[in-house]
Design an enzyme around this catalytic site. Sequence first.
Site, PDB file in Angstrom:
ATOM      1  N   LYS A 276      -1.188  -3.605   8.469  1.00 35.35           N
ATOM      2  CA  LYS A 276       0.103  -3.166   8.472  1.00 35.35           C
ATOM      3  C   LYS A 276       0.691  -2.903   9.851  1.00 35.35           C
ATOM      4  CE  LYS A 276      -0.492  -1.510   3.796  1.00 35.35           C
ATOM      5  NZ  LYS A 276      -0.189  -2.288   2.663  1.00 35.35           N
TER       6      LYS A 276
ATOM      7  N   TYR B 166      -7.659   3.241  -2.582  1.00 42.17           N
ATOM      8  CA  TYR B 166      -7.661   1.564  -2.478  1.00 42.17           C
ATOM      9  C   TYR B 166      -7.785   1.181  -0.952  1.00 42.17           C
ATOM     10  CZ  TYR B 166      -6.213  -3.098  -2.804  1.00 42.17           C
ATOM     11  OH  TYR B 166      -6.166  -4.593  -2.589  1.00 42.17           O
TER      12      TYR B 166
ATOM     13  N   ASP C 132      -9.615   5.302   6.918  1.00 44.79           N
ATOM     14  CA  ASP C 132      -8.971   3.959   6.700  1.00 44.79           C
ATOM     15  C   ASP C 132      -7.361   4.246   6.937  1.00 44.79           C
ATOM     16  OD1 ASP C 132      -7.523   1.810   5.679  1.00 44.79           O
ATOM     17  OD2 ASP C 132      -8.581   1.889   3.947  1.00 44.79           O
TER      18      ASP C 132
END
Length: 446
Positions: free
Chosen positions: A264, A143, A235
Site C-alpha cells: 500500500k 487477512y 504484517d
Amino acid sequence: MNHEASRSLYGRALSVLPGGVNSSVRAAPQPYPLFVERGDGGHVIDADGNRYIDWVQGLGPLLLGHDTPEPVQSAVQSRAAEGPMYGMPSEIEVEHAEFVCRHVPSVEMIRFVNSGTEATVSACRLARAVTERNKIVVMQGGYHGAQETTLVEGDADHPKPSTAGIPQSFAEHTIPIPFNDTDAAREVFEKHGDDIAAVLVEPVQANMGIVYPEDGYHEKLRTLTSRHGSLLIFDEVITGFRIGGLQCAQGKFDIDPDITTFGKIIGGGYPVGAIGGKTEYIEQFTPAGDVFQAGTFSGHPVTMAAGLETLKYCAEHDVHDHVNELGQQLREGLSDILADQAPEYTVVGTDSIFKVVFTRGEDGPQDDCCANGCRQDHSCSRYATCPKRGTDVKGAETDRYARLFRPQMIEEGVLVSQNQFESNFVSYGHTEEDVEETLEAYKSTL
Ligand code: PLP
C-alpha cells in the site's frame, strides 16, 4: 442520484470479468458497485458524474489523497517518461530502501516486491527456511493476502482451507488462533513450539472491522517467539506509514519484529509490496542467500518514485498530524452520534483509520476512554462485549450495513468501506468540511 452508467458498465463487466471485478471486495456493494471515473483530493467522481467524499482511498495506499502533491506528481511523471522499467537495478530502489531503513526501527534491509500478497508469501517462505520449521501461527479472521499459507480458517486443532483450491495438507501447516488471547498463544507454543516457524500478525487488525491490541499482547507474542526460536512477523501492509507515522505501528507499540511486510503506502498508490527486517534474515533471500525470491516488476522505477516521494513528503509536511487529527474528529463525532442513536454500536480505529462496527446487544455507549475508538480498555463499561478480534465482527449486523446503511450513505454523497470488515481511511486530501459532512450523513442514515 443517477447510477445508470455504473449499472451499464457492471452489466458489461459481468460478461468478461468474474463477478464483474478484478478483486472480490469491489463487488460487495449492493446492488452493484459504482464505477469510478477519477479522483479529486478526498473525493471521487463516478461514471455518472456523481461526486462523493471518499473514505475508501484505494483501500489504504492513498495517504496523500487522489491529488498527489507537486513533487510526487512530477517524480512519477518524469520516471514514466524515462521508459517504463529496465529489468536492471536503478538508483531509486536504493534511495527508497535507505529511506525505509532509516525510519522503520526494525528494518535493516528490505526486498521490494509487487503486492502485499507477494510480501507475505515471501515472508512465510523466509521464516520457514531460516527456522527449518513449517508451521505459521496466524490470527483467526485476519487477512494477509490471497495466498495458500494464510487462507486458512478453523482453530489450532482443526485448521482448514478457507477457499477451494488449497489442499488440506497445506492448511495443516497453519495454526489459526484468536487475536488478543494470550492464553491461546501460550498454549500453541506449549504444544507446537518446536515446529513453529513464525507468528504472522497485524499490529492492529485492520481488515476485520479494526481491532486494537490489548495492552501487552504483542509483548507476549514477542516473548513467546523469542523463547521458542520462532520469528515474529508484523504484517504492516495496512498499518505501515499510516499508524505510528513513518516509524509504523511497530514504533508506536515499541515492538521489535524480526520481519515486517509492507504494501500500500510504501508504493505511493502503485502496485507494491516489501519484506523488511533484520539483515540476518533478509539476507537469506537469493542471490545473497538461498531462499528463492524474484520478480520481473520488483522495484519498478515508477512505483519506487511514487513511494519514496510520498514518504519524503510526509517527512517534510504535517501529513500525519493532519490525517490523525481528522481521524480523531471522526471517531469522537461518531461516538457522540452513537450515544444518541445507536448505543449498541462500536466506534473503532486509531490514527487515520476509523469505522463503526454494527455490534448487536443491549449495551450502553462506549465510555469516554474509548471515544477515540475502542482501546480494549478493561475499565470501559463495554469491555466485555466490544470486538476483541476480527472474527467477533462477523457477528455484527453485516446485512444492515450492506443493504441499508451503505446505499443510503451513497445517496448522501459519502463512500464508506465496501463491506463491514474493511477500514475507512483518512487522507491528506480530506478537509474538516469533509468530516462535518460525513458526520451529518451518519447522523441522518444510522
Ligand atoms: N496484508 C494485509 C494486512 C492486507 O490488508 C492486505 C490487503 O489488503 C494484504 C496483506 C495483501 O495485499 P495486496 O492486496 O497488495 O496483495
